[in-house]
Design a protein around this motif. Structure first.
Motif, mmCIF file in Angstrom:
data_model
loop_
_atom_site.group_PDB
_atom_site.id
_atom_site.type_symbol
_atom_site.label_atom_id
_atom_site.label_comp_id
_atom_site.label_asym_id
_atom_site.label_seq_id
_atom_site.Cartn_x
_atom_site.Cartn_y
_atom_site.Cartn_z
ATOM 1 N N SER A 45 0.806 -1.220 0.000
ATOM 2 C CA SER A 45 0.000 0.000 0.000
ATOM 3 C C SER A 45 0.841 1.272 0.000
ATOM 4 O O SER A 45 0.315 2.365 -0.199
ATOM 5 N N HIS A 236 -9.879 3.035 -1.231
ATOM 6 C CA HIS A 236 -9.008 3.504 -2.306
ATOM 7 C C HIS A 236 -9.746 4.481 -3.205
ATOM 8 O O HIS A 236 -9.175 5.487 -3.646
ATOM 9 N N ARG A 244 -5.074 -1.005 4.017
ATOM 10 C CA ARG A 244 -5.909 -2.151 3.667
ATOM 11 C C ARG A 244 -6.422 -2.834 4.948
ATOM 12 O O ARG A 244 -5.682 -3.019 5.910
#
Length: 256
Positions: A45, A236, A244
């Motif tokens: 990420s 997102h 996440r």
């Protein structure tokens, strides 16, 4: 049941007593700094590696995991792996996993895509699938159900937090990916402007699971929106650079 903790959202489904299932929340635990604050579990990420690894260790502790999760390198496809000996040595490129081994922990990472957790009605098999629109269109749910040793009509499913139907707008490529294959999928789309629709990932998942043989009454969840709840969920679509959540499932043998 999973130990109660403010960073864990229990799956709301009538799973057998030995099955544990939950989704992590973005706050209530963790060490990640903004914009990944705080309980980011995704290695890819953009977050600091040491923060994510510390968060994964904290996840194991607060959830009393019997083993490290079998993490996947998710690629928005339909490939799945069977995990029959605890944690994987590496993160294979796959978007679903299934196990019949007690204490083997499966995990899916999401931040708008749909996590789908599955179990047998006997409580002796579990599976987890990463079902964004590409994975759904590619057949990841059908592949996961087919890979289970449990007959489809004895499978239960829980649809975890995902981009909700009131918030998730898509273009013609997504619409065509589903409706060109099955006209019934059109009911999951609501036109907002020319060549743009809001899409109900939950409805698409229910349709695909039922086509795979899962009873409609055995499909639970599907009432949350990651986009609409920044205090609880990563998104997102909403934030672009973000963390996440993990949706986790395993089973213990011999529990009644």
């Amino acid at each position: 049941m999973t130990v109660a903790h403010p960073a864990l959202l229990r799956a709301d489904w009538p799973a057998p007593p030995g099955v544990r299932a939950f989704t992590t929340l973005r706050h209530g635990a963790g060490a990640s700094k903004a914009p990944f604050d705080r309980f980011n579990l995704g290695l890819r990420s953009g977050d600091a590696l040491e923060s994510v690894l510390a968060n994964r260790e904290e996840l194991a502790r607060i959830a009393s995991l019997p083993a490290p999760p079998a993490w996947l390198h998710q690629v928005h496809g339909a490939a799945m792996v069977r995990v029959d000996a605890g944690a994987l040595a590496s993160e294979p490129e796959a978007d679903a996993a299934v196990t019949s081994t007690p204490g083997t922990v499966l995990s899916i990472l999401t931040a708008d895509c749909l996590p789908v957790l599955l179990c047998s009605s006997a409580g002796d098999e579990v599976a987890a699938a990463h079902a964004g629109w590409r994975g759904l269109a590619a057949g990841v749910l059908e592949a996961t159900v087919a890979a289970m040793r449990t007959p489809a009509d004895r499978v239960l499913a829980w649809l975890g937090p995902a981009a909700g139907p009131a918030d998730y707008e898509i273009g013609v490529e997504v619409y065509d990916a589903f409706v060109s294959r099955d006209w019934r999928a059109g009911a999951a789309f609501s036109c907002t402007r020319p060549n743009h629709w809001r899409v109900d990932l939950y409805a698409l998942a229910r349709l695909r699971l039922q086509q795979a043989g899962v009873d409609a009454e055995a499909i639970h969840g599907g009432g949350l929106s990651t986009i609409a709840e920044p205090a609880r969920f990563y998104s997102h679509r909403r934030d672009a650079r973000t963390g996440r959540m993990a949706s986790v499932v395993w089973f213990q043998s011999g529990e009644k």
